[in-house]
Design an enzyme around this catalytic site. Structure first.
Site, PDB file in Angstrom:
ATOM      1  N   ASP A  82      -5.767  -3.280  -2.468  1.00 25.15           N
ATOM      2  CA  ASP A  82      -4.729  -3.050  -1.458  1.00 25.15           C
ATOM      3  C   ASP A  82      -4.148  -4.357  -0.909  1.00 25.15           C
ATOM      4  OD1 ASP A  82      -3.280  -2.179   0.798  1.00 25.15           O
ATOM      5  OD2 ASP A  82      -4.711  -0.596   1.225  1.00 25.15           O
ATOM      6  N   SER A 114       0.839  -1.193   0.000  1.00 23.35           N
ATOM      7  CA  SER A 114       0.000   0.000   0.000  1.00 23.35           C
ATOM      8  C   SER A 114       0.881   1.253   0.000  1.00 23.35           C
ATOM      9  CB  SER A 114      -0.977  -0.038   1.179  1.00 23.35           C
ATOM     10  OG  SER A 114      -2.037   0.859   0.972  1.00 23.35           O
TER      11      SER A 114
END
Length: 253
Positions: free
Chosen positions: A152, A39
């Site tokens: 993510d 991320s």
């Protein structure tokens, strides 16, 4: 000779602390043999591995209004941020490099939302892998890349220590920027983020023991989308690195 791996974890805007942490590592001459990013950790891992000037990057990211320019609001069902502007910024900042062109070996972790599998990128275009890894569900639109629909990496594991181990690292320094839950729950998005973090915590506790040194900057009070707090988060990242410099040097120099 030991192989040293650095893990930069997920955390939304709190992840600006990674930049301050990396600045101290560089200043102290503490080099890593490989980096794994998830991320926002993928963003800073990629930029560091590409050799960007970390202090010029800080000036850019803390320039008033800069972060808002990266968020192209969309009405699509998959997420309210399209992500094209951020992808283009990463292309520019990484000079559109491929993984094999980076100064430091890098792995970026995302999640295949259709199969539930963790996906580790170590080849191909760096900027596109980053775009996949930052696709926070409900915020960024999922990213179609290499035949997969990706979100993510933190959906599976916010601090993917096992990836560094598979890459041959036998000394692991991990930076987690999700220590403590936020007390700022003013919107539905804040509640969504906090709920995800609570779910992630159980996975985190089972994997964080794989690090030789775990560092958790004191950024829990910063909201996950509070990008206007970049300067504060960067400084807190520096503070966390300075406080642990002696220990990092003992373990990883």
């Amino acid at each position: 000779m030991s192989k040293k791996g650095l893990i930069l974890g997920a955390g939304g805007a709190r992840g600006f602390a990674h930049l301050g942490f990396l600045q101290v590592l560089e200043k102290e001459g503490l080099e890593m043999d490989l980096i794994v990013g998830c991320s926002i950790g993928a963003i800073f891992g990629a930029l560091y591995a590409a050799g960007i000037d970390l202090y010029r990057l800080e000036k850019l990211l803390t320039y008033p209004g800069f972060s808002r320019r990266l968020f192209d609001i969309s009405v699509a069902r998959g997420g309210f941020i399209k992500g094209d502007k951020l992808l283009e910024a990463m292309r520019l900042l990484t000079k559109d490099l491929q993984f094999e062109d980076l100064k430091i070996p890098l792995a970026i972790v995302a999640t295949d939302i259709e199969t539930g599998e963790a996906v580790v990128f170590r080849e191909g275009n760096v900027a596109q892998a980053v775009r996949a890894s930052i696709s926070i569900p409900g915020v960024f639109q999922p990213f179609r890349y290499q035949g997969r629909l990706l979100v993510d990496g933190a959906v599976k594991n916010r601090l993917p220590i096992h990836v560094a181990q598979k890459m041959g690292a036998d000394k692991i320094l991990a930076v987690d920027v999700k220590k403590a839950l936020s007390t700022k729950l003013n919107t539905a998005v804040d509640v969504l983020f906090q709920s995800m973090e609570i779910l992630e915590e159980e996975v985190f506790r089972s994997v964080c023991t794989g690090a030789d040194l775990l560092i958790q900057p004191e950024v829990g009070h910063i909201g996950s989308l509070q990008f206007d707090a970049a300067a504060e988060a960067i400084d807190l990242g520096r503070q966390s690195a300075v406080a642990k410099t002696a220990e990092i040097r003992r373990l990883f120099a």
